[in-house]
Scaffold this motif. Structure first.
Motif, PDB file in Angstrom:
ATOM      1  N   SER A   1       0.565  -1.378  -0.054  1.00 38.60           N
ATOM      2  CA  SER A   1       0.110  -0.115   0.026  1.00 38.60           C
ATOM      3  C   SER A   1       0.806   1.298   0.155  1.00 38.60           C
ATOM      4  O   SER A   1       1.817   1.319   1.116  1.00 38.60           O
ATOM      5  CB  SER A   1      -1.158   0.184   1.063  1.00 38.60           C
ATOM      6  N   ILE A   2       0.462   2.090  -1.096  1.00 40.88           N
ATOM      7  CA  ILE A   2       1.444   3.755  -1.148  1.00 40.88           C
ATOM      8  C   ILE A   2       0.512   4.777  -0.880  1.00 40.88           C
ATOM      9  O   ILE A   2       1.117   5.880  -0.824  1.00 40.88           O
ATOM     10  CB  ILE A   2       2.061   3.730  -2.445  1.00 40.88           C
ATOM     11  N   ASP A   3      -0.800   4.263  -0.157  1.00 42.48           N
ATOM     12  CA  ASP A   3      -1.957   5.574   0.554  1.00 42.48           C
ATOM     13  C   ASP A   3      -2.022   4.683   2.030  1.00 42.48           C
ATOM     14  O   ASP A   3      -3.026   5.890   2.824  1.00 42.48           O
ATOM     15  CB  ASP A   3      -2.552   5.495  -0.218  1.00 42.48           C
ATOM     16  N   ASN A   4      -0.980   4.372   2.463  1.00 41.68           N
ATOM     17  CA  ASN A   4      -1.037   4.589   4.739  1.00 41.68           C
ATOM     18  C   ASN A   4      -2.413   3.092   4.670  1.00 41.68           C
ATOM     19  O   ASN A   4      -3.060   3.186   5.717  1.00 41.68           O
ATOM     20  CB  ASN A   4      -1.909   5.813   4.649  1.00 41.68           C
ATOM     21  N   GLY A   5      -2.975   2.998   3.640  1.00 43.08           N
ATOM     22  CA  GLY A   5      -3.534   1.048   4.051  1.00 43.08           C
ATOM     23  C   GLY A   5      -4.688   1.358   3.681  1.00 43.08           C
ATOM     24  O   GLY A   5      -5.943   0.631   3.441  1.00 43.08           O
ATOM     25  N   LYS A   6      -5.110   2.531   2.769  1.00 40.85           N
ATOM     26  CA  LYS A   6      -6.283   2.502   2.339  1.00 40.85           C
ATOM     27  C   LYS A   6      -6.410   1.800   1.325  1.00 40.85           C
ATOM     28  O   LYS A   6      -8.192   0.908   0.244  1.00 40.85           O
ATOM     29  CB  LYS A   6      -6.012   4.053   1.665  1.00 40.85           C
ATOM     30  N   THR A   7      -5.611   1.241   0.162  1.00 33.92           N
ATOM     31  CA  THR A   7      -5.723   0.494  -0.925  1.00 33.92           C
ATOM     32  C   THR A   7      -3.953  -0.372  -1.178  1.00 33.92           C
ATOM     33  O   THR A   7      -3.333  -0.251  -0.854  1.00 33.92           O
ATOM     34  CB  THR A   7      -5.581   0.959  -1.878  1.00 33.92           C
ATOM     35  N   TRP A   8      -5.222  -2.043  -1.417  1.00 27.90           N
ATOM     36  CA  TRP A   8      -3.903  -2.546  -1.077  1.00 27.90           C
ATOM     37  C   TRP A   8      -3.311  -2.742  -2.927  1.00 27.90           C
ATOM     38  O   TRP A   8      -4.587  -3.405  -3.290  1.00 27.90           O
ATOM     39  CB  TRP A   8      -3.881  -3.292  -0.073  1.00 27.90           C
ATOM     40  N   GLU A   9      -2.558  -3.546  -3.564  1.00 27.39           N
ATOM     41  CA  GLU A   9      -2.123  -3.981  -4.347  1.00 27.39           C
ATOM     42  C   GLU A   9      -1.621  -5.700  -4.054  1.00 27.39           C
ATOM     43  O   GLU A   9      -0.326  -5.861  -2.525  1.00 27.39           O
ATOM     44  CB  GLU A   9      -1.238  -3.268  -5.820  1.00 27.39           C
ATOM     45  N   THR A  10      -1.307  -6.599  -4.929  1.00 30.26           N
ATOM     46  CA  THR A  10      -0.473  -7.417  -4.930  1.00 30.26           C
ATOM     47  C   THR A  10       0.755  -8.153  -5.076  1.00 30.26           C
ATOM     48  O   THR A  10       0.645  -7.094  -6.936  1.00 30.26           O
ATOM     49  CB  THR A  10      -1.899  -9.083  -5.126  1.00 30.26           C
TER      50      THR A  10
END
Length: 317
Positions: free
Chosen positions: A191-200
């Motif tokens: 996550s690059i937005d403090n945990g708001k969205t995640w990529e695998t």
């Protein structure tokens, strides 16, 4: 999946894959003269203090860099505790079986049961960026987030499709705000937005990784089964294998003040590196299973694992 967990320390200490997570226990932590010999799984600094947590709700404190240990005055559970994190010298959280979340406001002296995620939940890792915002993750994709210091938590979806129920073994932050979760089956979540969205992110290794850590140079590593370490120079976008010359699973790590990276694992495995790009590995003669490592007094390590907590001189003594 079960065979992967068997290869790691968690089958001996956390027993996630076999489904042996304990229900929440209202019984206070076990206290005894030999508490330092209890199975212990995690170590974290609370200012100058060191805090170690483990089975039976045992929480140990050291105010002399690991030379001596004492139990916390009060701990409101006897559940297995798997991880601990502090936002500052006073405020910290410990998580574990039964979805247990404990909170301390006095540097680990006393711990209250702040939240329970459910009897079927096993939490494996916790991260707090401040006294208000934190994320806890665990088995079968369980992730939850708090914005009020742990009083309330909301479930979060980390992966999609087949990745939705991956065991989430360790969450940590890199400099610059990137969050990474070491997971099973060659998977890291980013996550690059403090945990708001995640990529695998797929690793160039299909086995599970048990944990990870940021390095002082702005890079990071993850580590796991069969001595595998992988390094990222670009905030988790790409990863490369790092030679360790070891085949035991790695379960914990720390970076010392002089930059030395130390990883520990099964069978007495201790791996050291000057830069995180290559490691020299040795096996301690007692062949103890280690779960975590921290920095003790200058030139010494604090080791936690199946046999409790002990110190180790970096010269090997």
């Amino acid at each position: 999946r079960t065979s992967g967990m068997v290869a790691g320390l968690f089958v001996a200490l956390v027993l996630v894959a076999a489904g042996f997570a304990r229900a929440p226990s209202p019984t206070p932590a076990f206290k005894g003269r030999l508490a330092t010999k209890a199975p212990l799984l995690a170590v974290a600094p609370a200012g100058p203090r060191l805090v170690v947590v483990g089975d039976y709700g045992v929480i140990l404190l050291s105010d002399d860099a690991g030379a001596t240990w004492r139990q916390a005055t009060a701990v409101a559970t006897r559940n297995m505790l798997t991880a601990v994190a502090f936002a500052d010298a006073n405020r910290g959280w410990a998580v574990g079986h039964g979805g247990t979340v404990l909170h301390t406001a006095d540097g680990g002296e006393s711990w209250t049961l702040q939240y329970t995620a459910g009897a079927e939940v096993t939490l494996l890792s916790v991260w707090f960026e401040s006294a208000s915002h934190g994320i806890a993750v665990g088995a079968f994709g369980h992730a939850m987030e708090t914005s009020d210091g742990g009083r309330t938590w909301a479930k979060r979806a980390i992966g999609e499709g087949d990745d939705r129920d991956r065991h989430l073994n360790g969450i940590f932050a890199m400099a610059g705000g990137t969050l990474l979760i070491a997971a099973e089956s060659g998977t890291v979540f980013r996550s690059i937005d403090n945990g708001k969205t995640w990529e695998t992110v797929r690793l160039p290794y299909a086995g599970s990784v048990w944990g990870g850590m940021p390095l002082a140079d702005g890079t990071a590593i993850v580590y796991g089964m069969r001595g595998h370490v992988l390094h990222t120079p670009d905030r988790g976008r790409t990863w490369t294998d790092v030679p360790t010359r070891a085949d035991q699973s790695l379960t914990g790590g720390t970076q010392l003040a002089d930059g030395t990276v130390v990883l520990v694992g099964l069978g007495g495995l201790i791996a050291r590196s000057r830069d995180g790009r290559s490691f020299e590995s040795t096996l301690r003669p007692e062949r103890q299973n280690y779960a975590a490592v921290g920095a003790g007094a200058p030139g010494r390590l604090v080791l936690a694992g199946l046999g409790g907590v002990t110190g180790l001189d970096l010269s090997g003594k």
